[in-house]
Design an enzyme around this catalytic site. Structure first.
Site, PDB file in Angstrom:
ATOM      1  N   HIS A   1     -25.324 -58.341 -55.176  1.00 26.99           N
ATOM      2  CA  HIS A   1     -24.567 -57.873 -54.000  1.00 26.99           C
ATOM      3  C   HIS A   1     -25.486 -58.014 -52.784  1.00 26.99           C
ATOM      4  O   HIS A   1     -26.362 -57.185 -52.563  1.00 26.99           O
ATOM      5  CB  HIS A   1     -24.185 -56.410 -54.267  1.00 26.99           C
ATOM      6  CG  HIS A   1     -23.500 -55.690 -53.158  1.00 26.99           C
ATOM      7  ND1 HIS A   1     -22.178 -55.298 -53.228  1.00 26.99           N
ATOM      8  CD2 HIS A   1     -23.952 -55.225 -51.967  1.00 26.99           C
ATOM      9  CE1 HIS A   1     -21.848 -54.643 -52.126  1.00 26.99           C
ATOM     10  NE2 HIS A   1     -22.917 -54.584 -51.341  1.00 26.99           N
TER      11      HIS A   1
ATOM     12  N   HIS B   1     -26.280 -58.372 -48.710  1.00 32.57           N
ATOM     13  CA  HIS B   1     -25.925 -58.290 -47.296  1.00 32.57           C
ATOM     14  C   HIS B   1     -26.707 -59.398 -46.598  1.00 32.57           C
ATOM     15  O   HIS B   1     -27.786 -59.785 -47.045  1.00 32.57           O
ATOM     16  CB  HIS B   1     -26.253 -56.896 -46.743  1.00 32.57           C
ATOM     17  CG  HIS B   1     -25.255 -55.861 -47.215  1.00 32.57           C
ATOM     18  ND1 HIS B   1     -24.257 -55.369 -46.412  1.00 32.57           N
ATOM     19  CD2 HIS B   1     -25.084 -55.274 -48.422  1.00 32.57           C
ATOM     20  CE1 HIS B   1     -23.520 -54.512 -47.103  1.00 32.57           C
ATOM     21  NE2 HIS B   1     -23.999 -54.436 -48.329  1.00 32.57           N
TER      22      HIS B   1
ATOM     23  N   ARG C   1     -13.540 -52.338 -49.073  1.00 31.67           N
ATOM     24  CA  ARG C   1     -14.376 -51.143 -49.220  1.00 31.67           C
ATOM     25  C   ARG C   1     -15.645 -51.258 -48.367  1.00 31.67           C
ATOM     26  O   ARG C   1     -15.763 -50.589 -47.345  1.00 31.67           O
ATOM     27  CB  ARG C   1     -14.714 -50.940 -50.719  1.00 31.67           C
ATOM     28  CG  ARG C   1     -15.260 -49.566 -51.065  1.00 31.67           C
ATOM     29  CD  ARG C   1     -16.741 -49.411 -50.854  1.00 31.67           C
ATOM     30  NE  ARG C   1     -17.524 -50.419 -51.528  1.00 31.67           N
ATOM     31  CZ  ARG C   1     -18.804 -50.644 -51.278  1.00 31.67           C
ATOM     32  NH1 ARG C   1     -19.431 -49.928 -50.355  1.00 31.67           N
ATOM     33  NH2 ARG C   1     -19.472 -51.585 -51.921  1.00 31.67           N
ATOM     34  N   ASP C   2     -16.552 -52.162 -48.726  1.00 32.75           N
ATOM     35  CA  ASP C   2     -17.812 -52.268 -47.989  1.00 32.75           C
ATOM     36  C   ASP C   2     -17.540 -52.746 -46.562  1.00 32.75           C
ATOM     37  O   ASP C   2     -18.175 -52.285 -45.601  1.00 32.75           O
ATOM     38  CB  ASP C   2     -18.746 -53.263 -48.713  1.00 32.75           C
ATOM     39  CG  ASP C   2     -20.212 -53.014 -48.458  1.00 32.75           C
ATOM     40  OD1 ASP C   2     -20.556 -52.488 -47.399  1.00 32.75           O
ATOM     41  OD2 ASP C   2     -21.038 -53.374 -49.322  1.00 32.75           O
TER      42      ASP C   2
ATOM     43  N   ASN D   1     -21.880 -58.106 -45.202  1.00 31.80           N
ATOM     44  CA  ASN D   1     -22.098 -58.707 -46.513  1.00 31.80           C
ATOM     45  C   ASN D   1     -22.056 -60.228 -46.390  1.00 31.80           C
ATOM     46  O   ASN D   1     -21.539 -60.782 -45.422  1.00 31.80           O
ATOM     47  CB  ASN D   1     -20.952 -58.316 -47.458  1.00 31.80           C
ATOM     48  CG  ASN D   1     -21.041 -56.889 -47.929  1.00 31.80           C
ATOM     49  OD1 ASN D   1     -21.632 -56.614 -48.953  1.00 31.80           O
ATOM     50  ND2 ASN D   1     -20.452 -55.969 -47.180  1.00 31.80           N
TER      51      ASN D   1
ATOM     52  N   CYS E   1     -23.550 -50.221 -44.860  1.00 32.92           N
ATOM     53  CA  CYS E   1     -23.433 -48.828 -45.256  1.00 32.92           C
ATOM     54  C   CYS E   1     -23.834 -47.949 -44.081  1.00 32.92           C
ATOM     55  O   CYS E   1     -24.926 -48.090 -43.529  1.00 32.92           O
ATOM     56  CB  CYS E   1     -24.341 -48.554 -46.464  1.00 32.92           C
ATOM     57  SG  CYS E   1     -24.312 -46.829 -46.954  1.00 32.92           S
TER      58      CYS E   1
HETATM   59  P1  HMG Z   1     -21.994 -33.263 -50.993  1.00 33.17           P
HETATM   60  O1  HMG Z   1     -21.834 -32.676 -49.631  1.00 33.17           O
HETATM   61  O2  HMG Z   1     -23.291 -33.061 -51.695  1.00 33.17           O
HETATM   62  O3  HMG Z   1     -20.798 -32.863 -51.958  1.00 33.17           O
HETATM   63  O4  HMG Z   1     -21.705 -34.821 -50.874  1.00 33.17           O
HETATM   64  P2  HMG Z   1     -20.247 -31.483 -52.440  1.00 33.17           P
HETATM   65  O5  HMG Z   1     -19.868 -31.671 -53.877  1.00 33.17           O
HETATM   66  O6  HMG Z   1     -21.196 -30.388 -52.092  1.00 33.17           O
HETATM   67  O7  HMG Z   1     -18.909 -31.331 -51.575  1.00 33.17           O
HETATM   68  C1  HMG Z   1     -18.925 -31.172 -50.179  1.00 33.17           C
HETATM   69  C2  HMG Z   1     -17.501 -31.309 -49.647  1.00 33.17           C
HETATM   70  O8  HMG Z   1     -17.012 -32.637 -49.892  1.00 33.17           O
HETATM   71  C3  HMG Z   1     -16.501 -30.379 -50.305  1.00 33.17           C
HETATM   72  O9  HMG Z   1     -15.501 -30.106 -49.356  1.00 33.17           O
HETATM   73  C4  HMG Z   1     -15.895 -31.225 -51.401  1.00 33.17           C
HETATM   74  O10 HMG Z   1     -14.613 -30.831 -51.788  1.00 33.17           O
HETATM   75  C5  HMG Z   1     -15.851 -32.575 -50.727  1.00 33.17           C
HETATM   76  P3  HMG Z   1     -15.435 -28.686 -48.590  1.00 33.17           P
HETATM   77  O11 HMG Z   1     -15.264 -27.680 -49.691  1.00 33.17           O
HETATM   78  O12 HMG Z   1     -16.762 -28.551 -47.867  1.00 33.17           O
HETATM   79  O13 HMG Z   1     -14.276 -28.848 -47.679  1.00 33.17           O
HETATM   80  N1  HMG Z   1     -15.915 -33.680 -51.711  1.00 33.17           N
HETATM   81  C6  HMG Z   1     -14.962 -34.622 -51.860  1.00 33.17           C
HETATM   82  N2  HMG Z   1     -13.801 -34.831 -51.243  1.00 33.17           N
HETATM   83  C7  HMG Z   1     -13.068 -35.882 -51.666  1.00 33.17           C
HETATM   84  N3  HMG Z   1     -13.453 -36.714 -52.667  1.00 33.17           N
HETATM   85  C8  HMG Z   1     -14.612 -36.535 -53.297  1.00 33.17           C
HETATM   86  C9  HMG Z   1     -15.417 -35.442 -52.901  1.00 33.17           C
HETATM   87  N4  HMG Z   1     -16.621 -34.989 -53.341  1.00 33.17           N
HETATM   88  C10 HMG Z   1     -16.902 -33.903 -52.598  1.00 33.17           C
HETATM   89  N5  HMG Z   1     -14.991 -37.369 -54.269  1.00 33.17           N
HETATM   90  C11 HMG Z   1     -20.912 -36.838 -51.893  1.00 33.17           C
HETATM   91  C12 HMG Z   1     -21.862 -35.676 -51.983  1.00 33.17           C
HETATM   92  C13 HMG Z   1     -21.331 -37.845 -52.951  1.00 33.17           C
HETATM   93  C14 HMG Z   1     -19.485 -36.348 -52.160  1.00 33.17           C
HETATM   94  C15 HMG Z   1     -20.972 -37.444 -50.448  1.00 33.17           C
HETATM   95  O14 HMG Z   1     -22.314 -37.629 -50.089  1.00 33.17           O
HETATM   96  C16 HMG Z   1     -20.250 -38.764 -50.372  1.00 33.17           C
HETATM   97  O15 HMG Z   1     -19.024 -38.812 -50.463  1.00 33.17           O
HETATM   98  N6  HMG Z   1     -20.984 -39.885 -50.181  1.00 33.17           N
HETATM   99  C17 HMG Z   1     -20.379 -41.206 -50.163  1.00 33.17           C
HETATM  100  C18 HMG Z   1     -21.189 -42.111 -49.294  1.00 33.17           C
HETATM  101  C19 HMG Z   1     -20.628 -43.519 -49.333  1.00 33.17           C
HETATM  102  O16 HMG Z   1     -19.477 -43.739 -49.683  1.00 33.17           O
HETATM  103  N7  HMG Z   1     -21.473 -44.497 -48.950  1.00 33.17           N
HETATM  104  C20 HMG Z   1     -21.070 -45.875 -48.881  1.00 33.17           C
HETATM  105  C21 HMG Z   1     -20.876 -46.492 -50.219  1.00 33.17           C
HETATM  106  S1  HMG Z   1     -22.391 -47.002 -51.013  1.00 33.17           S
HETATM  107  C22 HMG Z   1     -22.733 -48.552 -50.333  1.00 33.17           C
HETATM  108  O17 HMG Z   1     -22.123 -48.947 -49.361  1.00 33.17           O
HETATM  109  C23 HMG Z   1     -23.732 -49.434 -51.009  1.00 33.17           C
HETATM  110  C24 HMG Z   1     -23.088 -50.571 -51.833  1.00 33.17           C
HETATM  111  O18 HMG Z   1     -22.255 -51.390 -51.039  1.00 33.17           O
HETATM  112  C25 HMG Z   1     -24.192 -51.435 -52.478  1.00 33.17           C
HETATM  113  C26 HMG Z   1     -25.273 -51.865 -51.483  1.00 33.17           C
HETATM  114  O19 HMG Z   1     -24.945 -52.533 -50.504  1.00 33.17           O
HETATM  115  O20 HMG Z   1     -26.402 -51.461 -51.719  1.00 33.17           O
HETATM  116  C27 HMG Z   1     -22.222 -50.004 -52.963  1.00 33.17           C
HETATM  117 MG    MG Z   2     -22.975 -52.995 -49.769  1.00 34.81          MG
END
Ligand code: HMG
Ligand code: MG
Length: 300
Positions: free
Chosen positions: A200, A202, A7-8, A242, A233
């Site tokens: 967690h 990095h 994932r990450d 990481n 990210c």
């Molecule tokens: P948004 O644009 O505010 O969402 O995004 P929305 O609800 O307005 O939807 C917009 C569009 O996305 C729509 O499609 C939805 O259907 C679709 P459209 O009608 O425009 O065609 N949609 C989805 N499609 C599939 N699956 C879903 C989904 N939700 C909405 N679940 C949202 C908000 C949260 C969805 C977006 O910003 C997002 O997906 N963000 C994810 C970002 C991400 O994954 N970042 C990396 C992970 S975090 C990380 O790495 C940190 C970590 O490792 C810890 C650390 O290191 O600190 C965990």
């Molecule tokens: Mg991370």
């Protein structure tokens, strides 16, 4: 150990890998004996195209009994997708700083907690374990320093949902052992118990292993790491890989802590993956083992 490589690690690669490559990688991680492997994310495919095929990956991996296979879920839509493929553990994710959270999930911190409320309720009804990530727990790429009190506040909001576990993310790799003591002690003083905290890290500045050691001194026993040390990210400028799982296991085994993970199998998993991604992952143990063997693509 909580493996976040699929994932990450893969969310930050320039290329989107095929389902075949992802499945082979995860199956190899399972064979190495890791107890928990984060398989992917049910997020918007526009935000993270690299993981848009997580359903298909879940359908095709071999799930070994006793191994946990969690996935990231940002909202109800993500939960529906996860339930459809029989996911038994999810992770919701927010942050200790507003600006990063807005960039990452398009919501402020409180807004994200409200968004998670129905997700957690439905997940718990379905008997699904829930982890809560707190990103930027040691520093934010947009706001700079983050106070332990800000971390404490969001941790309690997540625990009230409730989530089963909290993973404190050093998203951009700025933590040092002193900061680890500071944040963890602040949480303990507010009544958080050690068993719910995971760390967690990095390794952007080379302090990840030292931070793990500091975490262990505080009594923490769950650490996230990524095979080969891939990761970062896309919404955190300056984030690098990481902590590498191989490096973590090498440290733990050296300290006499049995992990049940076969380092040689893990190295094989990282090596196969490096061939698929076309560059060498940054892990240090891998570099030491592979140096001179010549069967790896040149370093990045
Ligand atoms: P948004 O644009 O505010 O969402 O995004 P929305 O609800 O307005 O939807 C917009 C569009 O996305 C729509 O499609 C939805 O259907 C679709 P459209 O009608 O425009 O065609 N949609 C989805 N499609 C599939 N699956 C879903 C989904 N939700 C909405 N679940 C949202 C908000 C949260 C969805 C977006 O910003 C997002 O997906 N963000 C994810 C970002 C991400 O994954 N970042 C990396 C992970 S975090 C990380 O790495 C940190 C970590 O490792 C810890 C650390 O290191 O600190 C965990
Ligand atoms: Mg991370």
């Amino acid at each position: 150990m909580y493996e976040v490589g699929p994932r990450d690690g893969l969310q930050n690669e320039a290329e989107t890998l095929s389902v075949d490559v992802k499945v082979a990688f995860i199956d190899q991680l399972t064979e190495s004996g890791l107890p928990a492997i984060e398989v992917g994310s049910f997020v918007s495919p526009r935000s993270i195209p690299q993981l848009a095929d997580t359903e298909e990956v879940f359908r095709r991996i071999r799930r070994a009994s006793g191994v946990r296979y969690p996935a990231l879920v940002p909202n109800l839509k993500g939960l529906e997708r996860a339930l459809e493929v029989g996911v038994l553990e999810i992770a919701v994710f927010t942050a200790a700083s507003e600006t990063f959270n807005r960039h990452n999930i398009n919501a402020g911190v409180d807004e994200s907690i409200e968004r998670f409320r129905p997700v957690v309720a439905r997940a718990r009804e379905a008997g699904i374990r829930v982890r809560g990530y707190v990103s930027t727990a040691f520093g934010c790429p947009y706001e700079g320093a983050v106070s332990p009190e800000a971390v404490r506040e969001v941790v309690h909001k997540l625990l009230d949902l409730p989530v089963d576990e909290i993973s404190l993310g050093d998203t951009i790799g700025v933590a040092t052992p002193a900061a680890v003591y500071d944040v963890v002690e602040t949480l303990y003083e507010s009544g958080v118990t050690r068993g719910v905290i995971a760390l967690h890290f990095h390794d952007t500045r080379g302090t990840a292993l030292a931070n793990v050691y500091a975490g262990m001194e505080c009594g923490i026993a769950t650490f996230d790491a990524s095979a080969g040390g891939l990761g970062g990210c896309p919404y955190a400028p300056g984030a690098a890989g990481n902590l590498a799982t191989e490096d973590l296991i090498y440290l733990l085994e050296g300290l006499g802590i049995e992990t049940g993970v076969r380092l040689d199998k893990l190295v094989e998993a990282s090596r196969s993956l490096s061939q698929a991604i076309g560059h060498r992952p940054p892990g240090r143990y891998l570099a030491a083992v592979w140096e001179g063997r010549g069967d790896l693509p040149a370093g990045t």
